[in-house]
Write a protein that holds these residues in place. Structure first.
Motif, PDB file in Angstrom:
ATOM      1  N   MET A   1       0.826  -1.180   0.000  1.00 37.01           N
ATOM      2  CA  MET A   1       0.000   0.000   0.000  1.00 37.01           C
ATOM      3  C   MET A   1       0.870   1.243   0.000  1.00 37.01           C
ATOM      4  SD  MET A   1      -3.076  -0.533   2.704  1.00 37.01           S
ATOM      5  CE  MET A   1      -2.404  -1.934   3.574  1.00 37.01           C
ATOM      6  N   HIS A   3       1.477   5.433   0.033  1.00 35.76           N
ATOM      7  CA  HIS A   3       0.888   6.588   0.690  1.00 35.76           C
ATOM      8  C   HIS A   3      -0.151   7.216  -0.235  1.00 35.76           C
ATOM      9  CE1 HIS A   3       0.641   9.817   3.532  1.00 35.76           C
ATOM     10  NE2 HIS A   3       0.791  10.701   2.554  1.00 35.76           N
ATOM     11  N   ASP A   5      -3.174   5.830  -0.907  1.00 40.97           N
ATOM     12  CA  ASP A   5      -4.039   4.836  -1.529  1.00 40.97           C
ATOM     13  C   ASP A   5      -5.484   4.910  -1.041  1.00 40.97           C
ATOM     14  OD1 ASP A   5      -2.006   3.824  -3.067  1.00 40.97           O
ATOM     15  OD2 ASP A   5      -1.519   2.202  -1.692  1.00 40.97           O
ATOM     16  N   PHE A   6      -5.720   5.485   0.141  1.00 39.84           N
ATOM     17  CA  PHE A   6      -7.058   5.502   0.723  1.00 39.84           C
ATOM     18  C   PHE A   6      -7.716   6.879   0.639  1.00 39.84           C
ATOM     19  CE2 PHE A   6      -4.567   2.415   3.214  1.00 39.84           C
ATOM     20  CZ  PHE A   6      -5.276   1.275   2.897  1.00 39.84           C
ATOM     21  N   ALA A  18      -9.176   0.025   1.883  1.00 40.63           N
ATOM     22  CA  ALA A  18      -9.466   0.416   3.263  1.00 40.63           C
ATOM     23  C   ALA A  18     -10.211  -0.701   3.982  1.00 40.63           C
ATOM     24  CB  ALA A  18     -10.273   1.707   3.288  1.00 40.63           C
ATOM     25  N   SER A  21      -8.192  -3.751   4.908  1.00 41.24           N
ATOM     26  CA  SER A  21      -7.256  -3.557   6.031  1.00 41.24           C
ATOM     27  C   SER A  21      -7.967  -3.246   7.335  1.00 41.24           C
ATOM     28  CB  SER A  21      -6.298  -2.403   5.704  1.00 41.24           C
ATOM     29  OG  SER A  21      -5.587  -2.663   4.529  1.00 41.24           O
ATOM     30  N   PHE A  25      -6.448  -2.645  11.058  1.00 40.67           N
ATOM     31  CA  PHE A  25      -6.578  -1.287  11.591  1.00 40.67           C
ATOM     32  C   PHE A  25      -7.220  -1.318  12.969  1.00 40.67           C
ATOM     33  CE2 PHE A  25      -9.274   2.551  12.032  1.00 40.67           C
ATOM     34  CZ  PHE A  25      -8.289   3.516  12.057  1.00 40.67           C
ATOM     35  N   LEU A  30      -1.366  -2.064  11.911  1.00 38.18           N
ATOM     36  CA  LEU A  30      -0.850  -1.386  10.719  1.00 38.18           C
ATOM     37  C   LEU A  30       0.220  -0.372  11.086  1.00 38.18           C
ATOM     38  CD1 LEU A  30      -4.130  -0.545   8.753  1.00 38.18           C
ATOM     39  CD2 LEU A  30      -2.497  -2.364   8.281  1.00 38.18           C
ATOM     40  N   ASN A  34      -0.119   4.015   7.358  1.00 36.03           N
ATOM     41  CA  ASN A  34      -1.284   3.360   6.761  1.00 36.03           C
ATOM     42  C   ASN A  34      -2.533   3.585   7.611  1.00 36.03           C
ATOM     43  OD1 ASN A  34       0.791   2.442   5.170  1.00 36.03           O
ATOM     44  ND2 ASN A  34      -0.018   0.378   4.996  1.00 36.03           N
ATOM     45  N   GLU A  37      -3.897   6.960   6.880  1.00 37.38           N
ATOM     46  CA  GLU A  37      -4.601   6.990   5.595  1.00 37.38           C
ATOM     47  C   GLU A  37      -6.009   6.415   5.745  1.00 37.38           C
ATOM     48  OE1 GLU A  37      -2.222   5.013   2.684  1.00 37.38           O
ATOM     49  OE2 GLU A  37      -0.709   6.578   2.662  1.00 37.38           O
ATOM     50  N   ILE A  38      -6.124   5.334   6.485  1.00 39.89           N
ATOM     51  CA  ILE A  38      -7.448   4.742   6.691  1.00 39.89           C
ATOM     52  C   ILE A  38      -8.327   5.695   7.490  1.00 39.89           C
ATOM     53  CG2 ILE A  38      -8.712   2.880   7.821  1.00 39.89           C
ATOM     54  CD1 ILE A  38      -6.513   0.986   6.916  1.00 39.89           C
TER      55      ILE A  38
END
Length: 100
Positions: A1, A3, A5-6, A18, A21, A25, A30, A34, A37-38
């Motif tokens: 993944m 940076h 991506d979400f 998202a 993961s 999360f 994670l 990441n 990002e989520i």
């Protein structure tokens, strides 16, 4: 993944990543980048946030149901006494509760 991506709330691929993961999360598995990002994706994507809320509730219920059971003080004392008694009978000698 990678940076970012979400980030897009309208990108189906971002939602899939998202949601894929989500369990990691929820359990803090994670890398922080990441997880950030989520978090950002969940803030901008209502659909994923709804799924997250459901998963979080289920995880909470499972955790509550599978908590570590604790023996009462009376049961612990009884088990310790039985253990000491068993070791005495096996060794033929005097065994104190400190070695338990």
């Amino acid at each position: 993944m990678g940076h970012g991506d979400f980030v897009s709330a309208t990108d189906e691929h971002a939602c899939e990543m998202a949601l894929g993961s989500l369990q990691a999360f929820l359990h803090g598995e994670l890398p922080e980048a990441n997880a950030d990002e989520i978090r950002h994706h969940l803030m901008i994507c209502e659909s994923c946030m709804n799924d997250f809320d459901i998963e979080e509730m289920i995880s909470s219920m499972v955790k509550r149901c599978t908590g570590t059971p604790c023996a009462s003080p009376a049961l612990r004392t009884r088990i310790t006494a039985l253990s000491v008694e068993h070791r005495r009978s096996m060794s033929g000698g005097d065994v104190t509760t400190e070695s338990a």
